[in-house]
Design a protein around this motif. Structure first.
Motif, PDB file in Angstrom:
ATOM      1  N   ARG A   1     -13.667 -61.908  -1.196  1.00 61.26           N
ATOM      2  CA  ARG A   1     -14.878 -61.914  -0.370  1.00 61.26           C
ATOM      3  C   ARG A   1     -16.026 -61.415  -1.238  1.00 61.26           C
ATOM      4  O   ARG A   1     -16.340 -60.230  -1.247  1.00 61.26           O
ATOM      5  CB  ARG A   1     -14.717 -61.008   0.855  1.00 61.26           C
ATOM      6  N   PRO A   2     -16.671 -62.322  -1.979  1.00 59.48           N
ATOM      7  CA  PRO A   2     -17.681 -61.868  -2.942  1.00 59.48           C
ATOM      8  C   PRO A   2     -18.927 -61.251  -2.308  1.00 59.48           C
ATOM      9  O   PRO A   2     -19.645 -60.527  -2.972  1.00 59.48           O
ATOM     10  CB  PRO A   2     -18.037 -63.139  -3.715  1.00 59.48           C
ATOM     11  N   ASN A   3     -19.167 -61.481  -1.011  1.00 57.82           N
ATOM     12  CA  ASN A   3     -20.350 -60.899  -0.376  1.00 57.82           C
ATOM     13  C   ASN A   3     -20.081 -59.541   0.253  1.00 57.82           C
ATOM     14  O   ASN A   3     -20.967 -58.981   0.893  1.00 57.82           O
ATOM     15  CB  ASN A   3     -20.899 -61.862   0.686  1.00 57.82           C
ATOM     16  N   ALA A   4     -18.884 -59.019   0.094  1.00 57.18           N
ATOM     17  CA  ALA A   4     -18.543 -57.729   0.693  1.00 57.18           C
ATOM     18  C   ALA A   4     -17.879 -56.831  -0.341  1.00 57.18           C
ATOM     19  O   ALA A   4     -17.221 -57.315  -1.261  1.00 57.18           O
ATOM     20  CB  ALA A   4     -17.593 -57.945   1.872  1.00 57.18           C
ATOM     21  N   PRO A   5     -18.029 -55.512  -0.185  1.00 56.30           N
ATOM     22  CA  PRO A   5     -17.301 -54.604  -1.076  1.00 56.30           C
ATOM     23  C   PRO A   5     -15.795 -54.768  -0.874  1.00 56.30           C
ATOM     24  O   PRO A   5     -15.347 -55.187   0.196  1.00 56.30           O
ATOM     25  CB  PRO A   5     -17.756 -53.207  -0.640  1.00 56.30           C
ATOM     26  N   VAL A   6     -15.035 -54.419  -1.865  1.00 53.64           N
ATOM     27  CA  VAL A   6     -13.593 -54.646  -1.818  1.00 53.64           C
ATOM     28  C   VAL A   6     -12.933 -53.884  -0.672  1.00 53.64           C
ATOM     29  O   VAL A   6     -12.001 -54.394  -0.044  1.00 53.64           O
ATOM     30  CB  VAL A   6     -12.940 -54.334  -3.182  1.00 53.64           C
ATOM     31  N   ASN A   7     -13.409 -52.685  -0.352  1.00 48.39           N
ATOM     32  CA  ASN A   7     -12.788 -51.930   0.738  1.00 48.39           C
ATOM     33  C   ASN A   7     -12.995 -52.631   2.082  1.00 48.39           C
ATOM     34  O   ASN A   7     -12.097 -52.679   2.913  1.00 48.39           O
ATOM     35  CB  ASN A   7     -13.284 -50.490   0.772  1.00 48.39           C
ATOM     36  N   GLU A   8     -14.176 -53.214   2.325  1.00 47.95           N
ATOM     37  CA  GLU A   8     -14.415 -53.971   3.555  1.00 47.95           C
ATOM     38  C   GLU A   8     -13.590 -55.248   3.570  1.00 47.95           C
ATOM     39  O   GLU A   8     -13.048 -55.640   4.597  1.00 47.95           O
ATOM     40  CB  GLU A   8     -15.896 -54.322   3.697  1.00 47.95           C
ATOM     41  N   SER A   9     -13.500 -55.897   2.441  1.00 50.50           N
ATOM     42  CA  SER A   9     -12.727 -57.132   2.340  1.00 50.50           C
ATOM     43  C   SER A   9     -11.267 -56.880   2.686  1.00 50.50           C
ATOM     44  O   SER A   9     -10.640 -57.663   3.406  1.00 50.50           O
ATOM     45  CB  SER A   9     -12.855 -57.694   0.929  1.00 50.50           C
ATOM     46  N   MET A  10     -10.708 -55.782   2.190  1.00 47.35           N
ATOM     47  CA  MET A  10      -9.307 -55.471   2.459  1.00 47.35           C
ATOM     48  C   MET A  10      -9.096 -55.094   3.920  1.00 47.35           C
ATOM     49  O   MET A  10      -8.055 -55.410   4.495  1.00 47.35           O
ATOM     50  CB  MET A  10      -8.814 -54.369   1.529  1.00 47.35           C
ATOM     51  N   LYS A  11     -10.074 -54.423   4.535  1.00 46.07           N
ATOM     52  CA  LYS A  11      -9.940 -54.053   5.945  1.00 46.07           C
ATOM     53  C   LYS A  11      -9.985 -55.281   6.844  1.00 46.07           C
ATOM     54  O   LYS A  11      -9.212 -55.410   7.779  1.00 46.07           O
ATOM     55  CB  LYS A  11     -11.069 -53.096   6.357  1.00 46.07           C
ATOM     56  N   LYS A  12     -10.922 -56.192   6.562  1.00 50.68           N
ATOM     57  CA  LYS A  12     -11.108 -57.365   7.419  1.00 50.68           C
ATOM     58  C   LYS A  12     -10.006 -58.396   7.250  1.00 50.68           C
ATOM     59  O   LYS A  12      -9.623 -59.061   8.197  1.00 50.68           O
ATOM     60  CB  LYS A  12     -12.463 -58.021   7.129  1.00 50.68           C
ATOM     61  N   GLU A  13      -9.538 -58.562   6.048  1.00 55.05           N
ATOM     62  CA  GLU A  13      -8.604 -59.658   5.776  1.00 55.05           C
ATOM     63  C   GLU A  13      -7.488 -59.177   4.861  1.00 55.05           C
ATOM     64  O   GLU A  13      -7.359 -59.621   3.727  1.00 55.05           O
ATOM     65  CB  GLU A  13      -9.365 -60.812   5.128  1.00 55.05           C
ATOM     66  N   PHE A  14      -6.665 -58.275   5.354  1.00 47.43           N
ATOM     67  CA  PHE A  14      -5.552 -57.777   4.552  1.00 47.43           C
ATOM     68  C   PHE A  14      -4.417 -58.792   4.595  1.00 47.43           C
ATOM     69  O   PHE A  14      -3.988 -59.224   5.655  1.00 47.43           O
ATOM     70  CB  PHE A  14      -5.070 -56.419   5.062  1.00 47.43           C
ATOM     71  N   ASN A  15      -3.930 -59.181   3.430  1.00 52.48           N
ATOM     72  CA  ASN A  15      -2.858 -60.155   3.321  1.00 52.48           C
ATOM     73  C   ASN A  15      -1.676 -59.453   2.665  1.00 52.48           C
ATOM     74  O   ASN A  15      -1.706 -59.162   1.472  1.00 52.48           O
ATOM     75  CB  ASN A  15      -3.343 -61.344   2.481  1.00 52.48           C
ATOM     76  N   LEU A  16      -0.649 -59.191   3.450  1.00 50.34           N
ATOM     77  CA  LEU A  16       0.508 -58.444   2.960  1.00 50.34           C
ATOM     78  C   LEU A  16       1.208 -59.157   1.800  1.00 50.34           C
ATOM     79  O   LEU A  16       1.575 -58.523   0.811  1.00 50.34           O
ATOM     80  CB  LEU A  16       1.498 -58.175   4.096  1.00 50.34           C
ATOM     81  N   LEU A  17       1.365 -60.467   1.908  1.00 53.42           N
ATOM     82  CA  LEU A  17       2.024 -61.212   0.839  1.00 53.42           C
ATOM     83  C   LEU A  17       1.237 -61.118  -0.466  1.00 53.42           C
ATOM     84  O   LEU A  17       1.813 -60.900  -1.541  1.00 53.42           O
ATOM     85  CB  LEU A  17       2.207 -62.677   1.241  1.00 53.42           C
ATOM     86  N   LEU A  18      -0.081 -61.257  -0.381  1.00 52.43           N
ATOM     87  CA  LEU A  18      -0.917 -61.133  -1.574  1.00 52.43           C
ATOM     88  C   LEU A  18      -0.818 -59.723  -2.154  1.00 52.43           C
ATOM     89  O   LEU A  18      -0.693 -59.551  -3.364  1.00 52.43           O
ATOM     90  CB  LEU A  18      -2.372 -61.465  -1.239  1.00 52.43           C
ATOM     91  N   PHE A  19      -0.827 -58.723  -1.295  1.00 51.63           N
ATOM     92  CA  PHE A  19      -0.700 -57.331  -1.747  1.00 51.63           C
ATOM     93  C   PHE A  19       0.622 -57.124  -2.474  1.00 51.63           C
ATOM     94  O   PHE A  19       0.671 -56.516  -3.541  1.00 51.63           O
ATOM     95  CB  PHE A  19      -0.822 -56.378  -0.552  1.00 51.63           C
ATOM     96  N   ILE A  20       1.700 -57.656  -1.923  1.00 54.38           N
ATOM     97  CA  ILE A  20       3.028 -57.517  -2.544  1.00 54.38           C
ATOM     98  C   ILE A  20       3.054 -58.224  -3.900  1.00 54.38           C
ATOM     99  O   ILE A  20       3.574 -57.678  -4.879  1.00 54.38           O
ATOM    100  CB  ILE A  20       4.126 -58.056  -1.611  1.00 54.38           C
TER     101      ILE A  20
END
Length: 199
Positions: free
Chosen positions: A112-131
């Protein structure tokens, strides 16, 4: 004819060509399909800082700051190919580790290039991507930490990683050199938001 000029002559917009090139071989994992020049500038900015980190890691291996130490040369902990100079093997290990830490973390920056990374992770957390990101980083860390035990096993299978055990001091430098591109992109995105530039 596949030259850029021929596409421009046929009426394709430069932005359309950039968008096509930006999406070759990957996608951002969401419904965004249109990228502009600002995204390309951000990616170039990231690659520039990543290159600075890798080159700095390589050059520091030529100095006493990160040159091979007795801990790196411990034959029990570290795999060593005697045909390769120790500083070269250590530089290759540090450079690869910087890449293997920086690149997966960068996934969170550009989702999400228009948002800080912490907001991006809160709004659209993807467990598979995180793993997947975590596994990529931990696989490299494990390979380096257990190089004296793991690499000979891989060599018997015909796979040559050529990694060297790294000390705590080395890991500190790797983290510093890896995280700088992440911080630089977050600052770049923050400045873009302040100037009302959107990606």
């Amino acid at each position: 004819d596949v030259s850029v000029e021929s596409f421009l002559q046929k009426g394709y917009l430069p932005e359309a060509l950039l968008n096509f090139i930006a999406l070759l071989g990957w996608n951002p994992g969401n419904d965004e399909e249109i990228f502009n020049r600002n995204v390309l500038k951000m990616l170039i900015f990231h690659v520039s800082f990543l290159l600075i980190g890798v080159v700095a890691g390589f050059l520091l291996c030529l100095t006493p700051v990160l040159g091979p130490s007795s801990e790196n040369l411990n034959f029990i902990l570290s795999f060593q190919d005697i045909t390769i100079p120790a500083w070269h093997q250590k530089a290759a290990t540090i450079c690869m580790t910087i890449l293997f830490i920086s690149e997966p973390i960068m996934v969170w920056n550009i989702r999400r290039p228009n948002a800080p990374v912490n907001e991006s992770m809160k709004k659209e957390f993807n467990l598979l991507l995180f793993i997947m990101v975590a596994l990529t980083i931990f696989a490299q860390i494990f390979l380096v930490i257990a190089s004296g035990y793991i690499i000979p096993i891989f060599q018997k299978m015909g796979i040559d990683f050529n990694q060297m055990y790294l000390s705590l001091w080395d890991w500190m430098w790797i983290i510093v050199l890896s995280i700088q591109s992440f911080i630089a992109i977050e600052i770049y995105k923050w400045r873009a938001r302040k100037k009302k530039i959107f990606f």
